[in-house]
Scaffold this motif. Structure first.
Motif, PDB file in Angstrom:
ATOM      1  N   LEU A 209       0.821  -1.220   0.000  1.00  0.00           N
ATOM      2  CA  LEU A 209       0.000   0.000   0.000  1.00  0.00           C
ATOM      3  C   LEU A 209       0.853   1.267   0.000  1.00  0.00           C
ATOM      4  CD1 LEU A 209      -2.811  -1.054   2.511  1.00  0.00           C
ATOM      5  CD2 LEU A 209      -2.995  -0.851   0.024  1.00  0.00           C
ATOM      6  N   GLY A 210       2.172   1.097  -0.096  1.00  0.00           N
ATOM      7  CA  GLY A 210       3.062   2.250  -0.209  1.00  0.00           C
ATOM      8  C   GLY A 210       3.577   2.808   1.103  1.00  0.00           C
ATOM      9  N   GLU A 211       3.287   2.127   2.218  1.00  0.00           N
ATOM     10  CA  GLU A 211       3.751   2.597   3.524  1.00  0.00           C
ATOM     11  C   GLU A 211       5.118   1.978   3.846  1.00  0.00           C
ATOM     12  OE1 GLU A 211       2.595   4.855   5.428  1.00  0.00           O
ATOM     13  OE2 GLU A 211       0.728   5.275   4.350  1.00  0.00           O
ATOM     14  N   TYR A 212       6.141   2.417   3.100  1.00  0.00           N
ATOM     15  CA  TYR A 212       7.470   1.814   3.206  1.00  0.00           C
ATOM     16  C   TYR A 212       8.075   1.974   4.595  1.00  0.00           C
ATOM     17  CZ  TYR A 212      12.559   1.678   2.940  1.00  0.00           C
ATOM     18  OH  TYR A 212      13.880   1.434   3.194  1.00  0.00           O
ATOM     19  N   LYS A 213       8.073   3.163   5.145  1.00  0.00           N
ATOM     20  CA  LYS A 213       8.746   3.408   6.423  1.00  0.00           C
ATOM     21  C   LYS A 213       8.127   2.610   7.566  1.00  0.00           C
ATOM     22  CE  LYS A 213      10.660   7.981   5.386  1.00  0.00           C
ATOM     23  NZ  LYS A 213      10.723   9.410   5.785  1.00  0.00           N
ATOM     24  N   SER A 215       6.314  -0.183   7.268  1.00  0.00           N
ATOM     25  CA  SER A 215       6.495  -1.615   7.031  1.00  0.00           C
ATOM     26  C   SER A 215       7.916  -2.061   7.341  1.00  0.00           C
ATOM     27  CB  SER A 215       6.139  -1.974   5.580  1.00  0.00           C
ATOM     28  OG  SER A 215       6.980  -1.294   4.656  1.00  0.00           O
ATOM     29  N   ILE A 216       8.907  -1.270   6.966  1.00  0.00           N
ATOM     30  CA  ILE A 216      10.289  -1.687   7.208  1.00  0.00           C
ATOM     31  C   ILE A 216      10.617  -1.605   8.703  1.00  0.00           C
ATOM     32  CG2 ILE A 216      11.583   0.508   7.001  1.00  0.00           C
ATOM     33  CD1 ILE A 216      13.463  -1.094   5.059  1.00  0.00           C
ATOM     34  N   ARG A 217      10.004  -0.631   9.398  1.00  0.00           N
ATOM     35  CA  ARG A 217      10.213  -0.522  10.847  1.00  0.00           C
ATOM     36  C   ARG A 217       9.591  -1.717  11.574  1.00  0.00           C
ATOM     37  NH1 ARG A 217       8.676   4.400  11.328  1.00  0.00           N
ATOM     38  NH2 ARG A 217       6.542   4.065  12.057  1.00  0.00           N
ATOM     39  N   MET A 218       8.393  -2.114  11.149  1.00  0.00           N
ATOM     40  CA  MET A 218       7.717  -3.249  11.783  1.00  0.00           C
ATOM     41  C   MET A 218       8.471  -4.555  11.540  1.00  0.00           C
ATOM     42  SD  MET A 218       3.652  -2.589  11.174  1.00  0.00           S
ATOM     43  CE  MET A 218       3.275  -4.178  11.910  1.00  0.00           C
ATOM     44  N   LEU A 219       8.928  -4.753  10.287  1.00  0.00           N
ATOM     45  CA  LEU A 219       9.622  -6.000   9.977  1.00  0.00           C
ATOM     46  C   LEU A 219      10.967  -6.070  10.696  1.00  0.00           C
ATOM     47  CD1 LEU A 219       9.443  -8.622   8.442  1.00  0.00           C
ATOM     48  CD2 LEU A 219      10.522  -7.517   6.477  1.00  0.00           C
ATOM     49  N   ASP A 220      11.634  -4.928  10.831  1.00  0.00           N
ATOM     50  CA  ASP A 220      12.909  -4.920  11.553  1.00  0.00           C
ATOM     51  C   ASP A 220      12.690  -5.273  13.028  1.00  0.00           C
ATOM     52  OD1 ASP A 220      15.655  -4.610  11.893  1.00  0.00           O
ATOM     53  OD2 ASP A 220      15.467  -2.505  12.449  1.00  0.00           O
ATOM     54  N   LYS A 221      11.573  -4.839  13.585  1.00  0.00           N
ATOM     55  CA  LYS A 221      11.245  -5.179  14.979  1.00  0.00           C
ATOM     56  C   LYS A 221      11.033  -6.691  15.120  1.00  0.00           C
ATOM     57  CE  LYS A 221       8.098  -3.840  18.740  1.00  0.00           C
ATOM     58  NZ  LYS A 221       7.612  -5.181  19.130  1.00  0.00           N
ATOM     59  N   VAL A 222      10.326  -7.274  14.161  1.00  0.00           N
ATOM     60  CA  VAL A 222      10.110  -8.718  14.169  1.00  0.00           C
ATOM     61  C   VAL A 222      11.449  -9.445  14.028  1.00  0.00           C
ATOM     62  CG1 VAL A 222       9.042 -10.666  12.968  1.00  0.00           C
ATOM     63  CG2 VAL A 222       7.773  -8.526  13.237  1.00  0.00           C
ATOM     64  N   ARG A 223      12.302  -8.919  13.154  1.00  0.00           N
ATOM     65  CA  ARG A 223      13.623  -9.531  12.933  1.00  0.00           C
ATOM     66  C   ARG A 223      14.437  -9.557  14.218  1.00  0.00           C
ATOM     67  NH1 ARG A 223      18.782  -8.085  12.284  1.00  0.00           N
ATOM     68  NH2 ARG A 223      18.251  -5.921  12.730  1.00  0.00           N
ATOM     69  N   GLN A 224      14.411  -8.456  14.946  1.00  0.00           N
ATOM     70  CA  GLN A 224      15.185  -8.374  16.180  1.00  0.00           C
ATOM     71  C   GLN A 224      14.636  -9.306  17.263  1.00  0.00           C
ATOM     72  OE1 GLN A 224      16.015  -4.264  17.467  1.00  0.00           O
ATOM     73  NE2 GLN A 224      15.599  -3.591  15.378  1.00  0.00           N
ATOM     74  N   GLU A 225      13.315  -9.541  17.234  1.00  0.00           N
ATOM     75  CA  GLU A 225      12.686 -10.352  18.272  1.00  0.00           C
ATOM     76  C   GLU A 225      12.791 -11.850  18.019  1.00  0.00           C
ATOM     77  OE1 GLU A 225       8.717  -8.889  18.319  1.00  0.00           O
ATOM     78  OE2 GLU A 225       9.193  -7.118  19.554  1.00  0.00           O
ATOM     79  N   THR A 226      12.998 -12.242  16.759  1.00  0.00           N
ATOM     80  CA  THR A 226      13.022 -13.674  16.462  1.00  0.00           C
ATOM     81  C   THR A 226      14.247 -14.350  17.063  1.00  0.00           C
ATOM     82  OG1 THR A 226      12.888 -15.322  14.689  1.00  0.00           O
ATOM     83  CG2 THR A 226      14.260 -13.417  14.258  1.00  0.00           C
ATOM     84  N   ARG A 227      14.030 -15.567  17.551  1.00  0.00           N
ATOM     85  CA  ARG A 227      15.116 -16.327  18.177  1.00  0.00           C
ATOM     86  C   ARG A 227      15.747 -17.331  17.202  1.00  0.00           C
ATOM     87  NH1 ARG A 227      10.937 -16.277  22.000  1.00  0.00           N
ATOM     88  NH2 ARG A 227      10.274 -18.375  21.396  1.00  0.00           N
ATOM     89  N   ASN A 228      15.088 -17.537  16.058  1.00  0.00           N
ATOM     90  CA  ASN A 228      15.581 -18.484  15.070  1.00  0.00           C
ATOM     91  C   ASN A 228      16.605 -17.809  14.155  1.00  0.00           C
ATOM     92  OD1 ASN A 228      15.594 -19.875  12.353  1.00  0.00           O
ATOM     93  ND2 ASN A 228      14.310 -21.315  13.493  1.00  0.00           N
ATOM     94  N   GLY A 247      14.676   2.418  -3.047  1.00  0.00           N
ATOM     95  CA  GLY A 247      15.763   3.343  -3.347  1.00  0.00           C
ATOM     96  C   GLY A 247      16.382   3.950  -2.106  1.00  0.00           C
ATOM     97  N   ASP A 248      16.246   3.270  -0.980  1.00  0.00           N
ATOM     98  CA  ASP A 248      16.787   3.757   0.284  1.00  0.00           C
ATOM     99  C   ASP A 248      18.198   3.191   0.462  1.00  0.00           C
ATOM    100  OD1 ASP A 248      17.400   4.410   2.899  1.00  0.00           O
ATOM    101  OD2 ASP A 248      15.431   3.895   3.696  1.00  0.00           O
ATOM    102  N   GLU A 249      19.203   3.934  -0.005  1.00  0.00           N
ATOM    103  CA  GLU A 249      20.586   3.434  -0.012  1.00  0.00           C
ATOM    104  C   GLU A 249      21.115   3.209   1.399  1.00  0.00           C
ATOM    105  OE1 GLU A 249      24.970   4.525  -1.920  1.00  0.00           O
ATOM    106  OE2 GLU A 249      23.278   5.912  -2.152  1.00  0.00           O
ATOM    107  N   LYS A 250      20.802   4.123   2.314  1.00  0.00           N
ATOM    108  CA  LYS A 250      21.303   3.999   3.675  1.00  0.00           C
ATOM    109  C   LYS A 250      20.786   2.712   4.329  1.00  0.00           C
ATOM    110  CE  LYS A 250      21.456   6.405   8.139  1.00  0.00           C
ATOM    111  NZ  LYS A 250      21.034   7.617   8.895  1.00  0.00           N
TER     112      LYS A 250
END
Length: 358
Positions: A209-213, A215-228, A247-250
């Motif tokens: 739906l175009g909500e990049y910031k 979505s990427i913040r939520m997925l990064d939170k899930v990534r940090q919480e996963t134990r696998n 196109g987010d180079e950083k």
């Protein structure tokens, strides 16, 4: 001479107890049944038929198979308004049908057929509606996932987030109930995995739906919480690809570095470096990186797709098409889209159509 009395006794049997006595090697004519889309009703046979079609990538044929099976079970085409019984089997077939419609991008038909199930909360969708000895829902969790996402393809795509939030709330409630009741550890873990699935769905829909910031913040939170650890690697790669697409180079460099640190093989690290080079426009470096991996050493879709991208950006579009077609079978979806896009650059219309039909 056969024992007639023995044969008479055999007429009284329980299938499960005697199943081993029915065993017989399958006839070479077995596949002819598949070609006719399961002309006779045998649940086990037709389930194997569906699996065969799906493994071969013949999703349209598998979809036709689900239609026939549902008709035999008193549901589906031309059965609207007629009394029929919902069972675990019929719900599993409906779920598979919805998955096929989603993969085939037949979104209008998916929405139309899902509408009959409303909000998946009708009384006859629960075991206790029919039996006092059983409780729980007949609805497979995969159907709940599809039901939550489906509105993304409607004229009101943002309403899909309401369904996803509701599903997430209910799954979180179930996880908490299981913990409070002291349920078995593996039972709690199963529902935690389902909760993760809902979170991934939320991220994917937000991204679409175009909500990049967000979505990427939520997925990064899930990534940090996963134990696998393996799942953490997969999520890091996904974040890197999302950043590349936006196109987010950083962010791309940030997650590419993390992916390199987490990668368990040297090939994975090389692939990450190649993708990073493509993003920065260093196509020569990307080609040098990907050339380090012998084709015989890596046949993963990640490697094949990356190699095809490098070939495309270094002016070898025909080679890129041949590389992508190494993925067998080519399931409708992102891979087909990539193949079609590349083929546009180097094939005539007729040749392109023949390629995509294979």
């Amino acid at each position: 001479m056969p024992d007639l009395k023995g044969n008479i006794r055999m007429l009284n049997y329980d299938y499960e107890d005697k199943k081993h006595l029915f065993y017989w090697p399958e006839s070479v004519r077995f596949k002819d049944t598949f070609a006719k889309f399961f002309s006779s009703f045998d649940l086990d046979l037709n389930q194997r038929g569906l699996v065969w079609f799906i493994k071969k990538g013949l999703l349209e044929a598998a979809l036709n198979g689900t239609s026939d099976m549902l008709t035999w079970l008193g549901q589906g085409k031309d059965k609207a308004g007629r009394p029929s019984e919902l069972t675990q089997i019929t719900m599993e077939i409906w779920t598979l049908r919805f998955q096929l419609l989603l993969n085939l991008r037949m979104h209008a038909q998916l929405l139309a057929e899902l509408a009959a199930f409303e909000e998946l909360d009708a009384p006859d969708l629960f075991h206790q509606y029919k039996s006092a000895d059983k409780t729980g829902s007949l609805v497979p969790f995969a159907m709940r996932i599809i039901h939550a996402e489906a509105l993304r393809f409607s004229p009101f795509p943002w309403k899909s987030l309401i369904r996803i939030e509701s599903l997430q709330s209910k799954v979180e409630k179930i996880v908490n109930i299981f913990r409070i009741q002291g349920a078995q550890t593996n039972h709690v873990e199963d529902w935690e995995k389902r909760l993760d699935c809902v979170k991934y769905l939320y991220v994917r829909v937000l991204h679409e739906l175009g909500e990049y910031k967000i979505s990427i913040r939520m997925l990064d939170k899930v990534r940090q919480e996963t134990r696998n650890q393996q799942e953490k690697i997969i999520l890091t790669r996904a974040l890197m690809r999302m950043a590349m697409q936006a196109g987010d180079e950083k962010a791309m460099n940030h997650f590419a570095e993390k992916a390199n640190n987490l990668s368990s093989t040297s090939n994975e690290m090389i692939i990450h470096k190649a993708m990073r080079s493509i993003f920065s426009g260093s196509n020569g470096h990307a080609n040098e990186y990907i050339s380090r991996i012998p084709e015989a050493d890596d046949n993963t879709p990640q490697y094949i797709n990356t190699k095809a991208m490098v070939q495309l950006y270094t002016g070898r579009a025909v080679e890129a098409v041949k590389t992508v077609t190494r993925i067998k079978p080519i399931i409708p979806g992102p891979t087909t889209t990539n193949l079609k896009t590349i083929a546009e650059l180097c094939y005539s219309t007729a040749a392109k159509d023949e390629l995509l039909i294979r």
